[in-house]
Motif scaffolding. Structure first.
Motif, PDB file in Angstrom:
ATOM      1  N   SER A   1       7.422 -69.964   7.118  1.00 51.02           N
ATOM      2  CA  SER A   1       7.047 -71.136   6.332  1.00 51.02           C
ATOM      3  C   SER A   1       5.549 -71.411   6.435  1.00 51.02           C
ATOM      4  O   SER A   1       5.002 -72.171   5.636  1.00 51.02           O
ATOM      5  N   ASP A   2       4.883 -70.775   7.404  1.00 47.40           N
ATOM      6  CA  ASP A   2       3.464 -71.031   7.645  1.00 47.40           C
ATOM      7  C   ASP A   2       2.583 -69.924   7.063  1.00 47.40           C
ATOM      8  O   ASP A   2       1.510 -69.628   7.589  1.00 47.40           O
ATOM      9  N   TYR A   3       3.033 -69.308   5.970  1.00 50.63           N
ATOM     10  CA  TYR A   3       2.261 -68.232   5.358  1.00 50.63           C
ATOM     11  C   TYR A   3       0.979 -68.775   4.728  1.00 50.63           C
ATOM     12  O   TYR A   3       0.891 -69.947   4.340  1.00 50.63           O
ATOM     13  N   LEU A   4      -0.003 -67.874   4.628  1.00 48.05           N
ATOM     14  CA  LEU A   4      -1.280 -68.187   4.008  1.00 48.05           C
ATOM     15  C   LEU A   4      -1.532 -67.177   2.883  1.00 48.05           C
ATOM     16  O   LEU A   4      -0.607 -66.491   2.446  1.00 48.05           O
ATOM     17  N   HIS A   5      -2.774 -67.089   2.430  1.00 44.51           N
ATOM     18  CA  HIS A   5      -3.065 -66.178   1.317  1.00 44.51           C
ATOM     19  C   HIS A   5      -2.772 -64.726   1.699  1.00 44.51           C
ATOM     20  O   HIS A   5      -2.194 -63.974   0.909  1.00 44.51           O
ATOM     21  N   GLU A   6      -3.156 -64.318   2.908  1.00 48.78           N
ATOM     22  CA  GLU A   6      -2.919 -62.942   3.347  1.00 48.78           C
ATOM     23  C   GLU A   6      -2.080 -62.947   4.616  1.00 48.78           C
ATOM     24  O   GLU A   6      -2.434 -63.586   5.610  1.00 48.78           O
ATOM     25  N   ASN A   7      -0.965 -62.221   4.598  1.00 51.47           N
ATOM     26  CA  ASN A   7      -0.005 -62.216   5.699  1.00 51.47           C
ATOM     27  C   ASN A   7       0.290 -60.772   6.074  1.00 51.47           C
ATOM     28  O   ASN A   7       0.672 -59.974   5.216  1.00 51.47           O
ATOM     29  N   THR A   8       0.110 -60.445   7.343  1.00 54.47           N
ATOM     30  CA  THR A   8       0.254 -59.066   7.797  1.00 54.47           C
ATOM     31  C   THR A   8       1.445 -58.931   8.739  1.00 54.47           C
ATOM     32  O   THR A   8       1.590 -59.707   9.689  1.00 54.47           O
ATOM     33  N   PHE A   9       2.277 -57.948   8.460  1.00 56.42           N
ATOM     34  CA  PHE A   9       3.430 -57.605   9.300  1.00 56.42           C
ATOM     35  C   PHE A   9       3.230 -56.170   9.792  1.00 56.42           C
ATOM     36  O   PHE A   9       2.892 -55.288   8.997  1.00 56.42           O
ATOM     37  N   SER A  10       3.448 -55.944  11.069  1.00 55.70           N
ATOM     38  CA  SER A  10       3.292 -54.583  11.588  1.00 55.70           C
ATOM     39  C   SER A  10       4.418 -54.259  12.551  1.00 55.70           C
ATOM     40  O   SER A  10       4.945 -55.144  13.234  1.00 55.70           O
ATOM     41  N   TRP A  11       4.774 -52.981  12.591  1.00 57.60           N
ATOM     42  CA  TRP A  11       5.887 -52.569  13.454  1.00 57.60           C
ATOM     43  C   TRP A  11       5.811 -51.079  13.754  1.00 57.60           C
ATOM     44  O   TRP A  11       5.193 -50.299  13.034  1.00 57.60           O
ATOM     45  N   GLU A  12       6.474 -50.710  14.851  1.00 58.72           N
ATOM     46  CA  GLU A  12       6.748 -49.322  15.169  1.00 58.72           C
ATOM     47  C   GLU A  12       8.259 -49.154  15.151  1.00 58.72           C
ATOM     48  O   GLU A  12       9.016 -50.128  15.021  1.00 58.72           O
ATOM     49  N   GLU A  13       8.714 -47.921  15.302  1.00 59.37           N
ATOM     50  CA  GLU A  13      10.148 -47.668  15.281  1.00 59.37           C
ATOM     51  C   GLU A  13      10.727 -47.883  16.685  1.00 59.37           C
ATOM     52  O   GLU A  13      11.174 -46.957  17.354  1.00 59.37           O
ATOM     53  N   ASP A  14      10.690 -49.138  17.142  1.00 57.96           N
ATOM     54  CA  ASP A  14      11.238 -49.552  18.443  1.00 57.96           C
ATOM     55  C   ASP A  14      12.483 -50.388  18.199  1.00 57.96           C
ATOM     56  O   ASP A  14      12.416 -51.406  17.488  1.00 57.96           O
ATOM     57  N   TYR A  15      13.595 -50.007  18.828  1.00 54.65           N
ATOM     58  CA  TYR A  15      14.884 -50.632  18.526  1.00 54.65           C
ATOM     59  C   TYR A  15      15.642 -51.058  19.769  1.00 54.65           C
ATOM     60  O   TYR A  15      15.437 -50.533  20.870  1.00 54.65           O
ATOM     61  N   GLN A  16      16.541 -52.023  19.575  1.00 52.85           N
ATOM     62  CA  GLN A  16      17.558 -52.416  20.551  1.00 52.85           C
ATOM     63  C   GLN A  16      18.889 -52.536  19.814  1.00 52.85           C
ATOM     64  O   GLN A  16      18.918 -52.760  18.591  1.00 52.85           O
ATOM     65  N   VAL A  17      19.994 -52.427  20.553  1.00 58.35           N
ATOM     66  CA  VAL A  17      21.332 -52.657  19.989  1.00 58.35           C
ATOM     67  C   VAL A  17      22.045 -53.724  20.811  1.00 58.35           C
ATOM     68  O   VAL A  17      21.752 -53.923  21.992  1.00 58.35           O
ATOM     69  N   PHE A  18      23.001 -54.400  20.165  1.00 58.68           N
ATOM     70  CA  PHE A  18      23.754 -55.475  20.815  1.00 58.68           C
ATOM     71  C   PHE A  18      25.050 -55.714  20.048  1.00 58.68           C
ATOM     72  O   PHE A  18      25.258 -55.157  18.957  1.00 58.68           O
ATOM     73  N   GLY A  19      25.910 -56.541  20.592  1.00 55.62           N
ATOM     74  CA  GLY A  19      27.149 -56.911  19.921  1.00 55.62           C
ATOM     75  C   GLY A  19      27.219 -58.408  19.688  1.00 55.62           C
ATOM     76  O   GLY A  19      26.610 -59.203  20.417  1.00 55.62           O
TER      77      GLY A  19
END
Length: 207
Positions: free
Chosen positions: A52-70
């Motif tokens: 909800s706090d986005y601005l004009h430019e918003n950057t998302f970054s990630w690597e292929e790091d995972y977890q699993v759960f139930g």
């Protein structure tokens, strides 16, 4: 003796989302959140980020790091909450959810297959996946139906971006039906999309 070969570092993927300045007031007044979901097993089932706090430019970054759960059930509109322990896993590896409901550490060699596996010995339960986004593990997928036996997960580097009122991070969804834009990386590691146009009539474009 041959030297040990180190695996190549994981690529850092980046998504830049631009919101045109002339759209901001209308979107904020309407309570619209900037939403991102990532495709896994051919579907979008969780809002990976709902800002909800986005601005004009918003950057998302990630690597292929995972977890699993139930967790006990998939409920449309509810927030994902892991009900077992969360365990790190990499492509090629397997975790076992034992009959007591404890997720074991991942076993097996890592590879570049793009899939990992959970053996469910507990009984009928939904299984979920976390992926690190901007440095924090967040739910990226939950199986919409309960699973018994073995489940394979295949997250891919394809995301959907859209605007939706009052939709938070970790909300369970059915395939992100809201109008938006799908972004496939197809070998790239950085993409930029923008929401622009006449006030109240914005459209998504890829740059």
């Amino acid at each position: 003796m041959s030297p040990l070969r180190s695996r190549a570092p994981k690529p850092l993927y980046t998504l830049v989302v631009e919101i045109a300045n002339n759209q901001m007031e209308t979107l904020k007044e309407g309570g619209f959140n900037l939403c991102v979901a990532k495709k896994a097993n051919g579907a979008y089932t969780v809002v990976w980020s709902g800002k909800s706090d986005y601005l004009h430019e918003n950057t998302f970054s990630w690597e292929e790091d995972y977890q699993v759960f139930g967790l006990n059930k998939f409920k449309l509109g509810a927030l994902v909450k892991a009900e077992t322990n969360e365990v790190d896993i990499a492509f090629g590896q397997t975790c076992t959810l034992d009959s007591a409901g404890v997720m074991s550490p991942a076993t097996g060699p890592t590879d570049d297959s793009g899939v990992f596996t959970v053996k469910n010995e507990f009984g009928k339960i939904c299984l979920g996946v976390n992926q690190k986004l901007n440095g924090t593990f967040l739910p990226v997928f939950v199986s919409p139906t309960v699973i018994s036996g073995t489940a394979t997960f295949e997250p891919i580097v394809e995301v959907k971006v859209w605007l939706q009122s009052h939709t938070e991070t970790s909300t369970m969804i059915f395939n992100a039906d809201e109008p938006g834009i799908e972004v496939s990386y197809a070998g790239d590691i950085s993409k930029t999309v923008a929401y622009e146009g006449k006030v109240g009539l914005g459209q998504w474009v890829q740059k």
